[in-house]
Design a protein around this motif. Structure first.
Motif, PDB file in Angstrom:
ATOM      1  N   MET A   1       0.843  -1.179   0.000  1.00 19.47           N
ATOM      2  CA  MET A   1       0.000   0.000   0.000  1.00 19.47           C
ATOM      3  C   MET A   1       0.888   1.243   0.000  1.00 19.47           C
ATOM      4  O   MET A   1       1.951   1.243   0.601  1.00 19.47           O
ATOM      5  CB  MET A   1      -0.906   0.004   1.220  1.00 19.47           C
ATOM      6  N   TYR A   4      -0.707   8.492  -0.023  1.00 18.52           N
ATOM      7  CA  TYR A   4      -1.049   9.518  -1.001  1.00 18.52           C
ATOM      8  C   TYR A   4      -1.320  10.840  -0.303  1.00 18.52           C
ATOM      9  O   TYR A   4      -1.998  10.880   0.720  1.00 18.52           O
ATOM     10  CB  TYR A   4      -2.290   9.115  -1.797  1.00 18.52           C
ATOM     11  N   GLU A  80      -3.456   6.098   3.299  1.00 19.86           N
ATOM     12  CA  GLU A  80      -2.718   4.916   2.853  1.00 19.86           C
ATOM     13  C   GLU A  80      -3.707   4.017   2.133  1.00 19.86           C
ATOM     14  O   GLU A  80      -4.674   3.532   2.736  1.00 19.86           O
ATOM     15  CB  GLU A  80      -2.085   4.193   4.035  1.00 19.86           C
ATOM     16  N   PRO A  82      -4.495   1.059  -1.311  1.00 19.05           N
ATOM     17  CA  PRO A  82      -3.913  -0.028  -2.086  1.00 19.05           C
ATOM     18  C   PRO A  82      -3.692   0.291  -3.568  1.00 19.05           C
ATOM     19  O   PRO A  82      -2.964  -0.432  -4.231  1.00 19.05           O
ATOM     20  CB  PRO A  82      -4.931  -1.159  -1.930  1.00 19.05           C
ATOM     21  N   SER A  83      -4.306   1.360  -4.094  1.00 13.57           N
ATOM     22  CA  SER A  83      -4.141   1.635  -5.525  1.00 13.57           C
ATOM     23  C   SER A  83      -4.358   3.112  -5.829  1.00 13.57           C
ATOM     24  O   SER A  83      -5.009   3.836  -5.064  1.00 13.57           O
ATOM     25  CB  SER A  83      -5.152   0.820  -6.348  1.00 13.57           C
ATOM     26  N   ARG A  84      -3.822   3.520  -6.964  1.00 15.13           N
ATOM     27  CA  ARG A  84      -4.026   4.897  -7.422  1.00 15.13           C
ATOM     28  C   ARG A  84      -5.505   5.142  -7.705  1.00 15.13           C
ATOM     29  O   ARG A  84      -6.008   6.233  -7.465  1.00 15.13           O
ATOM     30  CB  ARG A  84      -3.178   5.165  -8.659  1.00 15.13           C
ATOM     31  N   GLU A  85      -6.193   4.144  -8.198  1.00 11.23           N
ATOM     32  CA  GLU A  85      -7.618   4.297  -8.481  1.00 11.23           C
ATOM     33  C   GLU A  85      -8.395   4.631  -7.207  1.00 11.23           C
ATOM     34  O   GLU A  85      -9.271   5.492  -7.207  1.00 11.23           O
ATOM     35  CB  GLU A  85      -8.186   3.032  -9.139  1.00 11.23           C
ATOM     36  N   GLU A  86      -8.064   3.948  -6.101  1.00  8.60           N
ATOM     37  CA  GLU A  86      -8.726   4.260  -4.836  1.00  8.60           C
ATOM     38  C   GLU A  86      -8.329   5.648  -4.349  1.00  8.60           C
ATOM     39  O   GLU A  86      -9.151   6.369  -3.772  1.00  8.60           O
ATOM     40  CB  GLU A  86      -8.424   3.200  -3.781  1.00  8.60           C
ATOM     41  N   VAL A 106       1.726  10.765  -4.859  1.00  5.88           N
ATOM     42  CA  VAL A 106       2.073   9.559  -4.109  1.00  5.88           C
ATOM     43  C   VAL A 106       3.452   9.755  -3.481  1.00  5.88           C
ATOM     44  O   VAL A 106       4.354  10.346  -4.091  1.00  5.88           O
ATOM     45  CB  VAL A 106       2.043   8.286  -5.009  1.00  5.88           C
TER      46      VAL A 106
END
Length: 113
Positions: A1, A4, A80, A82-86, A106
């Motif tokens: 993770m 961001y 924090e 798990p993905s850029r999309e989130e 990020v």
């Protein structure tokens, strides 16, 4: 993770005074959702009433930041995820609450930090 940074400069938040209470309520609600979801690291805003100082390696402090850099102000959240999309989805939720676009960055991972 990854962690961001979701942020905005003060000038981006152009909200009529009568809406500021609702903005504060909505922004705090999104942060509470991030805490409940377990993705919250920290959030806040730069205290613009306290001027920055530039500190050198020898400990000397002089008034002001880097003269060539834009000022750092506004609000931010570090989540924090798990993905850029989130991260984009959370940035959109914060943008809606704050009534202004959010910048998403990020943090680089340093295993020794």
């Amino acid at each position: 993770m990854a962690k961001y940074l979701i942020s905005f400069p003060s000038k981006a938040m152009v909200v009529p005074d009568e809406q500021m209470e609702a903005v504060g309520r909505d922004a705090h609600a999104v942060i509470e959702e991030a805490k409940t979801a377990g993705v919250y690291v920290f959030a806040g805003g730069i205290d613009e009433s306290v001027p920055p100082v530039l500190v050198s390696a020898d400990g000397k402090a002089v008034a002001g930041g880097y003269p060539w850099a834009p000022s750092l102000d506004g609000g931010f959240a570090v989540l924090e995820l798990p993905s850029r999309e989130e991260a984009v989805a959370w940035a959109a939720r914060i943008a809606k609450a704050c009534r202004c676009d959010q910048e998403l960055r990020v943090f680089g991972f340093d295993p020794r930090a």
